[in-house]
Design a protein around this motif. Structure first.
Motif, PDB file in Angstrom:
ATOM      1  N   VAL A 107       6.841  12.841   0.682  1.00  0.00           N
ATOM      2  CA  VAL A 107       7.594  11.701   0.172  1.00  0.00           C
ATOM      3  C   VAL A 107       6.622  10.532   0.198  1.00  0.00           C
ATOM      4  O   VAL A 107       5.824  10.403   1.132  1.00  0.00           O
ATOM      5  CB  VAL A 107       8.820  11.399   1.071  1.00  0.00           C
ATOM      6  N   PHE A 108       6.673   9.684  -0.804  1.00  0.00           N
ATOM      7  CA  PHE A 108       5.753   8.556  -0.887  1.00  0.00           C
ATOM      8  C   PHE A 108       6.505   7.258  -0.647  1.00  0.00           C
ATOM      9  O   PHE A 108       7.624   7.083  -1.124  1.00  0.00           O
ATOM     10  CB  PHE A 108       5.080   8.538  -2.260  1.00  0.00           C
ATOM     11  N   VAL A 109       5.872   6.361   0.124  1.00  0.00           N
ATOM     12  CA  VAL A 109       6.484   5.078   0.460  1.00  0.00           C
ATOM     13  C   VAL A 109       5.469   3.979   0.186  1.00  0.00           C
ATOM     14  O   VAL A 109       4.305   4.095   0.581  1.00  0.00           O
ATOM     15  CB  VAL A 109       6.909   5.028   1.942  1.00  0.00           C
ATOM     16  N   ILE A 110       5.939   2.928  -0.489  1.00  0.00           N
ATOM     17  CA  ILE A 110       5.107   1.747  -0.679  1.00  0.00           C
ATOM     18  C   ILE A 110       5.565   0.727   0.347  1.00  0.00           C
ATOM     19  O   ILE A 110       6.757   0.403   0.426  1.00  0.00           O
ATOM     20  CB  ILE A 110       5.234   1.196  -2.109  1.00  0.00           C
TER      21      ILE A 110
ATOM     22  N   SER B 273      15.020  -0.645   6.639  1.00  0.00           N
ATOM     23  CA  SER B 273      15.119  -1.958   6.009  1.00  0.00           C
ATOM     24  C   SER B 273      14.111  -2.123   4.870  1.00  0.00           C
ATOM     25  O   SER B 273      12.978  -1.640   4.951  1.00  0.00           O
ATOM     26  CB  SER B 273      14.876  -3.038   7.065  1.00  0.00           C
ATOM     27  N   SER B 274      14.532  -2.867   3.855  1.00  0.00           N
ATOM     28  CA  SER B 274      13.648  -3.125   2.711  1.00  0.00           C
ATOM     29  C   SER B 274      12.456  -4.001   3.096  1.00  0.00           C
ATOM     30  O   SER B 274      11.507  -4.106   2.337  1.00  0.00           O
ATOM     31  CB  SER B 274      14.429  -3.763   1.568  1.00  0.00           C
ATOM     32  N   CYS B 275      12.486  -4.594   4.278  1.00  0.00           N
ATOM     33  CA  CYS B 275      11.304  -5.362   4.706  1.00  0.00           C
ATOM     34  C   CYS B 275      10.159  -4.409   5.088  1.00  0.00           C
ATOM     35  O   CYS B 275       9.012  -4.835   5.158  1.00  0.00           O
ATOM     36  CB  CYS B 275      11.631  -6.324   5.839  1.00  0.00           C
ATOM     37  N   TYR B 276      10.471  -3.129   5.308  1.00  0.00           N
ATOM     38  CA  TYR B 276       9.438  -2.131   5.614  1.00  0.00           C
ATOM     39  C   TYR B 276       9.159  -1.209   4.434  1.00  0.00           C
ATOM     40  O   TYR B 276       8.126  -0.550   4.394  1.00  0.00           O
ATOM     41  CB  TYR B 276       9.846  -1.267   6.810  1.00  0.00           C
ATOM     42  N   VAL B 277      10.101  -1.117   3.493  1.00  0.00           N
ATOM     43  CA  VAL B 277       9.969  -0.184   2.374  1.00  0.00           C
ATOM     44  C   VAL B 277      10.192  -0.920   1.056  1.00  0.00           C
ATOM     45  O   VAL B 277      11.298  -1.353   0.775  1.00  0.00           O
ATOM     46  CB  VAL B 277      10.993   0.979   2.490  1.00  0.00           C
ATOM     47  N   GLU B 278       9.133  -1.047   0.263  1.00  0.00           N
ATOM     48  CA  GLU B 278       9.274  -1.624  -1.078  1.00  0.00           C
ATOM     49  C   GLU B 278       9.843  -0.579  -2.036  1.00  0.00           C
ATOM     50  O   GLU B 278      10.680  -0.889  -2.865  1.00  0.00           O
ATOM     51  CB  GLU B 278       7.921  -2.100  -1.600  1.00  0.00           C
TER      52      GLU B 278
ATOM     53  N   MET C 110       0.837  -1.182   0.000  1.00  0.00           N
ATOM     54  CA  MET C 110       0.000   0.000   0.000  1.00  0.00           C
ATOM     55  C   MET C 110       0.884   1.248   0.000  1.00  0.00           C
ATOM     56  O   MET C 110       2.020   1.202   0.436  1.00  0.00           O
ATOM     57  CB  MET C 110      -0.914  -0.021   1.207  1.00  0.00           C
ATOM     58  N   TRP C 111       0.317   2.343  -0.467  1.00  0.00           N
ATOM     59  CA  TRP C 111       1.057   3.590  -0.582  1.00  0.00           C
ATOM     60  C   TRP C 111       0.763   4.486   0.607  1.00  0.00           C
ATOM     61  O   TRP C 111      -0.400   4.683   0.972  1.00  0.00           O
ATOM     62  CB  TRP C 111       0.650   4.312  -1.855  1.00  0.00           C
ATOM     63  N   TYR C 112       1.834   5.041   1.194  1.00  0.00           N
ATOM     64  CA  TYR C 112       1.715   5.944   2.335  1.00  0.00           C
ATOM     65  C   TYR C 112       2.414   7.258   2.032  1.00  0.00           C
ATOM     66  O   TYR C 112       3.303   7.314   1.180  1.00  0.00           O
ATOM     67  CB  TYR C 112       2.331   5.305   3.594  1.00  0.00           C
ATOM     68  N   VAL C 113       1.985   8.301   2.729  1.00  0.00           N
ATOM     69  CA  VAL C 113       2.550   9.624   2.523  1.00  0.00           C
ATOM     70  C   VAL C 113       3.336  10.022   3.767  1.00  0.00           C
ATOM     71  O   VAL C 113       2.840   9.916   4.887  1.00  0.00           O
ATOM     72  CB  VAL C 113       1.446  10.674   2.259  1.00  0.00           C
ATOM     73  N   ILE C 114       4.571  10.472   3.531  1.00  0.00           N
ATOM     74  CA  ILE C 114       5.422  10.983   4.602  1.00  0.00           C
ATOM     75  C   ILE C 114       5.522  12.486   4.406  1.00  0.00           C
ATOM     76  O   ILE C 114       5.887  12.944   3.325  1.00  0.00           O
ATOM     77  CB  ILE C 114       6.845  10.372   4.534  1.00  0.00           C
ATOM     78  N   GLN C 115       5.171  13.228   5.433  1.00  0.00           N
ATOM     79  CA  GLN C 115       5.281  14.682   5.345  1.00  0.00           C
ATOM     80  C   GLN C 115       6.646  15.102   5.867  1.00  0.00           C
ATOM     81  O   GLN C 115       7.114  14.603   6.885  1.00  0.00           O
ATOM     82  CB  GLN C 115       4.183  15.343   6.174  1.00  0.00           C
ATOM     83  N   THR C 116       7.275  16.024   5.148  1.00  0.00           N
ATOM     84  CA  THR C 116       8.579  16.527   5.541  1.00  0.00           C
ATOM     85  C   THR C 116       8.628  18.022   5.265  1.00  0.00           C
ATOM     86  O   THR C 116       7.675  18.590   4.741  1.00  0.00           O
ATOM     87  CB  THR C 116       9.713  15.770   4.799  1.00  0.00           C
ATOM     88  N   LEU C 117       9.711  18.641   5.614  1.00  0.00           N
ATOM     89  CA  LEU C 117       9.864  20.067   5.349  1.00  0.00           C
ATOM     90  C   LEU C 117      10.015  20.299   3.853  1.00  0.00           C
ATOM     91  O   LEU C 117      10.672  19.511   3.170  1.00  0.00           O
ATOM     92  CB  LEU C 117      11.111  20.599   6.068  1.00  0.00           C
ATOM     93  N   GLY C 118       9.427  21.384   3.346  1.00  0.00           N
ATOM     94  CA  GLY C 118       9.603  21.749   1.953  1.00  0.00           C
ATOM     95  C   GLY C 118      11.084  21.955   1.672  1.00  0.00           C
ATOM     96  O   GLY C 118      11.793  22.579   2.453  1.00  0.00           O
ATOM     97  N   GLY C 119      11.558  21.391   0.583  1.00  0.00           N
ATOM     98  CA  GLY C 119      12.973  21.478   0.248  1.00  0.00           C
ATOM     99  C   GLY C 119      13.791  20.320   0.808  1.00  0.00           C
ATOM    100  O   GLY C 119      14.954  20.159   0.468  1.00  0.00           O
ATOM    101  N   GLU C 120      13.203  19.519   1.679  1.00  0.00           N
ATOM    102  CA  GLU C 120      13.905  18.377   2.291  1.00  0.00           C
ATOM    103  C   GLU C 120      13.399  17.035   1.762  1.00  0.00           C
ATOM    104  O   GLU C 120      13.737  15.987   2.311  1.00  0.00           O
ATOM    105  CB  GLU C 120      13.729  18.411   3.821  1.00  0.00           C
ATOM    106  N   GLU C 121      12.616  17.065   0.696  1.00  0.00           N
ATOM    107  CA  GLU C 121      12.005  15.840   0.180  1.00  0.00           C
ATOM    108  C   GLU C 121      13.054  14.809  -0.240  1.00  0.00           C
ATOM    109  O   GLU C 121      12.979  13.652   0.181  1.00  0.00           O
ATOM    110  CB  GLU C 121      11.084  16.158  -1.014  1.00  0.00           C
ATOM    111  N   GLU C 122      14.016  15.217  -1.045  1.00  0.00           N
ATOM    112  CA  GLU C 122      15.048  14.274  -1.513  1.00  0.00           C
ATOM    113  C   GLU C 122      15.904  13.766  -0.361  1.00  0.00           C
ATOM    114  O   GLU C 122      16.232  12.576  -0.306  1.00  0.00           O
ATOM    115  CB  GLU C 122      15.929  14.913  -2.584  1.00  0.00           C
TER     116      GLU C 122
END
Length: 175
Positions: free
Chosen positions: A58-61, A24-29, A1-13
């Motif tokens: 930032v988006f995380v699957i 760990s990749s077991c939490y982040v596809e 599933m897709w989740y949204v992580i909020q961060t400071l503008g300009g700090e996305e990358e």
């Protein structure tokens, strides 16, 4: 599933790189920052540039949102997982996920939409991701070569700036 992580503008990358490197990749596809291509004028010439599509996000699957949340707490205070309600996290809805997929390519990059200016300064989308969102356009700024589209993200309206490239048919008819 897709989740949204909020961060400071300009700090996305920076935030995405921290997540990719320290969780760990077991939490982040997949972890990504959607981008857009737009035209920008430098020294009188139009150039293609890349910019963040959703500033501050930032988006995380992930199939393990609780583990992801626990790991995010270990990172510097740059990230906050959105959608925590009564002990669980809300993923993006199917329609929100499809919207983000539809805006970009496999690398989550939104291409320029090719448009033609019609009578009454009405825009006609010839091709590109804007084609599916013509009814959602809230602002057109031809000087900056961008169109603002209002979409829904996490149940709230969000303005998305999309780049456009103007096509002049009069040049083609002379060939």
């Amino acid at each position: 599933m897709w989740y949204v992580i909020q961060t400071l503008g300009g700090e996305e990358e920076r935030t995405a790189n921290l997540i990719r490197g320290q969780i760990s990749s077991c939490y982040v596809e997949e972890c990504f920052v959607p981008k857009r291509v737009r035209m920008k004028k430098f020294n009188g010439l139009w150039n293609k540039v890349e910019e963040i599509l959703f500033r501050g996000y930032v988006f995380v699957i992930s199939e393990e949102p609780e583990g992801l949340y626990q790991e995010l707490k270990k990172l510097p205070k740059l990230a906050k997982m959105l959608g925590r309600e009564k002990g669980f996290f809300s993923p993006l809805s199917r329609s929100e996920e499809q919207m983000i997929r539809g805006l970009g390519d496999k690398k989550h990059k939104t291409a320029l939409s090719r448009i033609k200016l019609g009578e009454g300064r009405q825009i006609r989308v010839l091709e590109g991701p804007l084609k599916d969102y013509v009814g959602d356009v809230v602002k057109v700024n031809l000087h900056k070569r961008e169109v603002v589209v209002r979409v829904e993200l996490m149940g709230k309206p969000v303005d998305v700036f999309m780049g456009v490239e103007m096509v002049d048919d009069s040049l083609r008819s002379q060939e």
